[in-house]
Each structure stands twice: as structure tokens, then as C-alpha cells.
Design a protein around this motif. Structure first.
Motif, mmCIF file in Angstrom:
data_model
loop_
_atom_site.group_PDB
_atom_site.id
_atom_site.type_symbol
_atom_site.label_atom_id
_atom_site.label_comp_id
_atom_site.label_asym_id
_atom_site.label_seq_id
_atom_site.Cartn_x
_atom_site.Cartn_y
_atom_site.Cartn_z
ATOM 1 N N VAL A 79 18.609 14.528 60.828
ATOM 2 C CA VAL A 79 19.247 15.809 60.527
ATOM 3 C C VAL A 79 18.443 16.554 59.464
ATOM 4 O O VAL A 79 18.030 15.958 58.458
ATOM 5 N N LEU A 80 18.216 17.844 59.704
ATOM 6 C CA LEU A 80 17.668 18.739 58.688
ATOM 7 C C LEU A 80 18.775 19.669 58.237
ATOM 8 O O LEU A 80 19.502 20.233 59.069
ATOM 9 N N THR A 85 22.309 25.455 50.477
ATOM 10 C CA THR A 85 23.659 25.728 50.968
ATOM 11 C C THR A 85 24.342 24.504 51.557
ATOM 12 O O THR A 85 25.575 24.500 51.711
ATOM 13 N N GLY A 86 23.568 23.485 51.925
ATOM 14 C CA GLY A 86 24.123 22.321 52.600
ATOM 15 C C GLY A 86 24.313 22.526 54.093
ATOM 16 O O GLY A 86 24.709 21.602 54.808
ATOM 17 N N ARG A 87 24.005 23.714 54.594
ATOM 18 C CA ARG A 87 24.215 24.028 56.014
ATOM 19 C C ARG A 87 23.254 23.239 56.892
ATOM 20 O O ARG A 87 22.063 23.166 56.624
ATOM 21 N N GLU A 88 23.785 22.660 57.975
ATOM 22 C CA GLU A 88 22.930 21.931 58.910
ATOM 23 C C GLU A 88 22.047 22.904 59.668
ATOM 24 O O GLU A 88 22.505 23.928 60.175
ATOM 25 N N LEU A 89 20.762 22.557 59.782
ATOM 26 C CA LEU A 89 19.796 23.400 60.484
ATOM 27 C C LEU A 89 19.465 22.858 61.869
ATOM 28 O O LEU A 89 19.215 23.623 62.801
ATOM 29 N N ASN A 90 19.441 21.548 62.005
ATOM 30 C CA ASN A 90 19.023 20.947 63.271
ATOM 31 C C ASN A 90 19.344 19.464 63.232
ATOM 32 O O ASN A 90 19.349 18.847 62.163
ATOM 33 N N ARG A 91 19.594 18.873 64.392
ATOM 34 C CA ARG A 91 19.720 17.419 64.473
ATOM 35 C C ARG A 91 19.032 16.928 65.743
ATOM 36 O O ARG A 91 19.042 17.611 66.777
ATOM 37 N N LEU A 92 18.438 15.765 65.645
ATOM 38 C CA LEU A 92 17.755 15.132 66.772
ATOM 39 C C LEU A 92 18.505 13.860 67.126
ATOM 40 O O LEU A 92 18.704 12.983 66.268
ATOM 41 N N ASP A 93 18.925 13.764 68.374
ATOM 42 C CA ASP A 93 19.676 12.606 68.853
ATOM 43 C C ASP A 93 18.734 11.414 69.002
ATOM 44 O O ASP A 93 17.707 11.494 69.687
ATOM 45 N N LEU A 94 19.093 10.289 68.374
ATOM 46 C CA LEU A 94 18.265 9.083 68.435
ATOM 47 C C LEU A 94 18.900 8.008 69.309
ATOM 48 O O LEU A 94 18.460 6.847 69.262
ATOM 49 N N THR A 95 19.886 8.373 70.114
ATOM 50 C CA THR A 95 20.604 7.371 70.909
ATOM 51 C C THR A 95 20.081 7.345 72.346
ATOM 52 O O THR A 95 18.884 7.309 72.566
ATOM 53 N N GLY A 96 20.966 7.393 73.333
ATOM 54 C CA GLY A 96 20.598 7.160 74.726
ATOM 55 C C GLY A 96 19.374 7.874 75.238
ATOM 56 O O GLY A 96 18.398 7.226 75.674
ATOM 57 N N PRO A 97 19.328 9.212 75.236
ATOM 58 C CA PRO A 97 18.158 9.915 75.773
ATOM 59 C C PRO A 97 16.866 9.569 75.017
ATOM 60 O O PRO A 97 15.801 9.473 75.626
#
Length: 418
Positions: A79-80, A85-97
Motif C-alpha cells: 500500500v502507498l 494526509t494519510g489518504r491511500e493512494l494505491n494498493r497492490l494485491d499480493l494474493t491469488g492473482p
């Protein structure tokens, strides 16, 4: 002076992650290998370490991945977030795909746990490990290398691998370059989870990025420990202050962060600071056909891609593969096979690691921008979905010595110079 006879032996200088990974890879390939470490004991300073699939696939080949996951943790997302602000900018899924694509997990662990696994496995595979051996000279000859230690011990080997880190004394035999200070400094450490004042989601690796600073948090050892890293650009370094980057400057810089980051920084360990250095890539890693650089000695990089240890482990696998291709087991009179193996290793690895070094610098710049550049960065990240892996294929999909798979299949490729 004692000379150790070595008919079919490699000597590795340096017992860190790269050195022990190399010893393990060579021993697995049936080679005699000895590691000389200048410290009184084999150990690793620091705290958490991130290992992407380009490294964990190798650890699986060496039979260590399951034990590493048990000792560490396999996060669900990268997660970035905005440090101000603490606002999420992006997340990368590290699970199934992600697992389907790269055929191995993303793992976080304590550096000491990884080192202990490599050390134990290297010994079990037959490597000889000798601490308290400070090597002061390497003398390549026509049919062997002579290695001299500060205590008078001498060794003789077919080839030497210098894995002696950022400040490698043996790199100086090949290049006059010096480490480059980025002007950034890191404070880092792992603490018991109950001592953490603020935690992000324990299933995630979270990097809060902002102008001239970033803060990383993730759990270790099954969630019982929490790793935190605070990095910032020092204005006092730019001004030439010899005491730049002290804890007072740390807290002053992060006073501009959001409450979560600001509070979490208060619990970070400040007994030791790590000024951040790298070097320019070099093309020549081999000396006299019988000595090569490896790991940070060959390609020290900034931490923004979390690839320092991963690239050292790639080096280890690539070197073992080159030795297997070019150097027959058993006594060999000619030095040509040794030269061919080391030359092939360096030829394969130098373009790849140079690309990682340069991209690490660029990624750090992207993290730390302000103003319009930050707005543009955030907009690009907002349009990148959690399973959009196009930006990581070149990095995570690489396996030393393996050819690219079908475009429709898993992305596990052999990287070429680009």
C-alpha cells in the motif's frame, strides 16, 4: 602461515545474505565452498526485510521458503499512502492473482531470521564457514587465487567471490568510484507489537510517502513484532553540517506528517541511524579471470524497490548456474573454464542490476516529490488497479537463467539488457 589446499573450491569473502546465499547455491551445485567473514560471528544488523517473488522462488528451490514464511509473514497488499494526509493512494494485491502470475509469494521477515536460515542451510549443504577472518589481499594467478588474511592465514582457491558490501575493499581493484550519499537518512527497527503506538493493517506493507520523507510499517514474526522505517532528506546535510540527520531533525521533518505517521515515528528506535548510499553501476566485475564482485560490492542500491537482498540472492543463483554450465566438477588444469564462468555471470547480471539500481533512484524521487509532480503521481496511482502488475513484471518475474514463458502463462522471465 597455513595454506589451505583447495582443488575444487570457491572462497566467498563476506558472510552476509549475499555471501551465504552464494555459499548455499554453490554447495547445492556440488561445489566445495568456504566463507571467510571478518566479524567474530556471523550476524546481521538491521530489522525487517522485504523479499519479492524473484527472491522467494530461489528460496523455494533451496528448500527454505516454507521456513521463512513461518518465521516471517506473507502480507496481502503493498500500500502507498500520503504521509501528510494519510489518504491511500494505491494498493497492490499480493494474493491469488499475484501468486498465479509470479509463482511465489511476497514475504517480509527479520533480516536475522533470513540469515540464520541461509547459514544453517549452507552448513548442511557442506559449505565451510569461518568467522574472524579478515581478508587483506587477493592475488589471482594462472591456475589459482592466493588469499591472505590479517592473522597470517593463507588460502588457495580456484576462484574468489567478493561479497563484502557497500564499502568493498576489493571493488577498489576494479574501479576508483566511491559510495554516493543521497542526503537521506533512515531510522529503522523492529519492536514488540504492543510497543507500537500506531499500526497500519497488519496484513499489509504500508509506505506513507511525502515531500522529502517516507515512513514504512509492516508486521514481522507472525504479527508479534512490528517493523518501522523512517526516511527523510536532511537539509543539514545540504548545508554541510557533520551532525546531519540526528533524531531532532527526524522529528522536525515528520512534524509535517499526518497524526498516524507523526505518532508512530515517536516509537521508532533512534539509537542508530543509516545514511543512505549507493554507487553508480559498473560494467566490470571480474579481476584476473578468478575474482568477481557480488551483491552490494557489485551493485549497492537505494532501498526504494526493496531489492538489495533480492538482487544478491539472484546473483548467487546466477553464479551457481554459470559455474554449472562452464566449469566441470573435479580438478581442471586450464583456467579458461573459470574465466568463462565468471565472465558469463557478470555479463548476465550487470545489465539487470544496473537497471534495478537506476530504477531504485527514480522510484525514490517519485516518492518524495511535492506540488504539481505529487498531484500527477497520485493521479497515475489512482488509475492503477490492485491487480495491474505491468510495472512489476520486469522486476518480480525474473529468474536467473530461465527463459520467458508464454504470454498467456505465468510471468517468469529471463531479463535481458534493455
Amino acid at each position: 602461515m597455513a595454506v589451505t589446499p583447495t582443488t575444487d573450491e570457491f572462497i566467498v569473502i563476506g558472510g552476509g545474505i549475499g555471501g551465504l546465499g552464494t555459499a548455499l547455491a554453490l554447495a547445492h551445485a556440488g561445489r566445495q565452498v568456504r566463507v571467510l567473514e571478518r566479524a567474530p560471528v556471523f550476524g546481521e544488523v538491521g530489522a525487517g526485510i522485504q523479499l519479492a517473488p524473484n527472491a522467494t522462488r530461489l528460496l523455494r528451490q533451496w528448500g527454505l521458503l516454507d521456513r521463512l514464511v513461518d518465521a516471517g509473514l506473507a502480507p496481502r497488499h503493498l500500500v502507498l499512502a500520503d504521509a501528510r494526509t494519510g489518504r491511500e493512494l494505491n494498493r497492490l494485491d499480493l494474493t491469488g492473482p499475484f501468486l498465479d502470475r509470479y509463482l511465489a509469494p511476497y514475504v517480509v521477515a527479520h533480516r536475522r531470521d533470513l540469515l540464520d536460515l541461509l547459514l544453517d542451510a549452507a552448513v548442511r549443504a557442506g559449505a565451510r564457514l569461518e568467522p574472524d577472518r579478515e581478508v587483506h589481499c587477493v592475488e589471482p594467478g594462472p591456475d589459482a587465487v592466493e588469499i591472505g588474511c590479517a592473522d597470517g592465514r593463507r588460502y588457495r582457491a580456484r576462484a574468489v567471490i567478493a561479497a563484502d558490501g557497500l564499502h568493498s575493499r576489493f571493488r577498489a581493484l576494479l574501479s576508483t568510484d566511491e559510495p554516493i550519499c543521497s542526503g537521506y537518512v533512515a531510522y529503522r527497527g523492529a519492536i514488540p507489537i504492543e510497543q507500537a503506538s500506531r499500526t497500519a493493517d497488519l496484513d499489509d506493507v504500508v509506505a506513507f510517502v511525502g515531500p522529502g520523507m517516507h515512513f514504512v510499517q509492516y508486521a514481522l514474526r507472525g504479527g508479534s513484532y512490528y517493523n518501522q522505517v523512517a526516511v527523510f532528506r536532511s537539509e543539514r546535510y545540504r548545508q554541510g553540517d557533520p551532525d546531519w540527520g540526528d533524531p531532532a531533525e527526524l522529528h522536525a521533518v515528520f512534524s509535517r506528517a499526518c497524526p498516524h505517521v507523526r505518532d508512530a515515528v515517536r516509537s521508532i528506535r533512534t539509537e542508530q541511524r543509516w545514511p543512505m548510499y549507493d554507487r553508480e553501476p559498473i560494467d566490470t566485475w571480474v579481476l584476473g579471470g578468478r575474482m568477481t564482485l557480488l551483491g552490494d560490492a557489485a551493485h549497492p542500491m537505494l532501498q526504494y524497490l526493496a531489492q538489495g537482498a533480492c538482487q544478491a540472492l539472484e546473483d548467487a543463483a546466477a553464479l551457481a548456474a554459470a559455474v554449472d554450465r562452464h566449469l566441470p566438477a573435479g580438478p581442471v588444469d586450464a583456467d579458461a573454464p573459470v574465466q568463462a564462468a565468471l565472465a558469463a555471470f557478470a555479463h548476465d547480471r550487470a545489465p539487470r542490476t544496473a537497471r534495478v539500481q537506476r530504477n531504485a533512484r527514480t522510484w525514490g524521487d517519485i516518492w518524495h516529490v511535492d506540488g504539481l509532480a505529487a498531484t500527477l503521481r497520485d493521479d497515475v496511482l489512482a488509475h492503477r488497479g490492485p491487480t495491474d502488475y505491468r510495472a512489476t513484471d520486469w522486476l518480480f518475474g525474473h529468474t536467473p537463467g530461465q527463459r520467458a514463458s508464454s504470454p498467456a502463462g505465468p510471468v517468469v522471465e529471463r531479463d535481458e539488457a534493455r
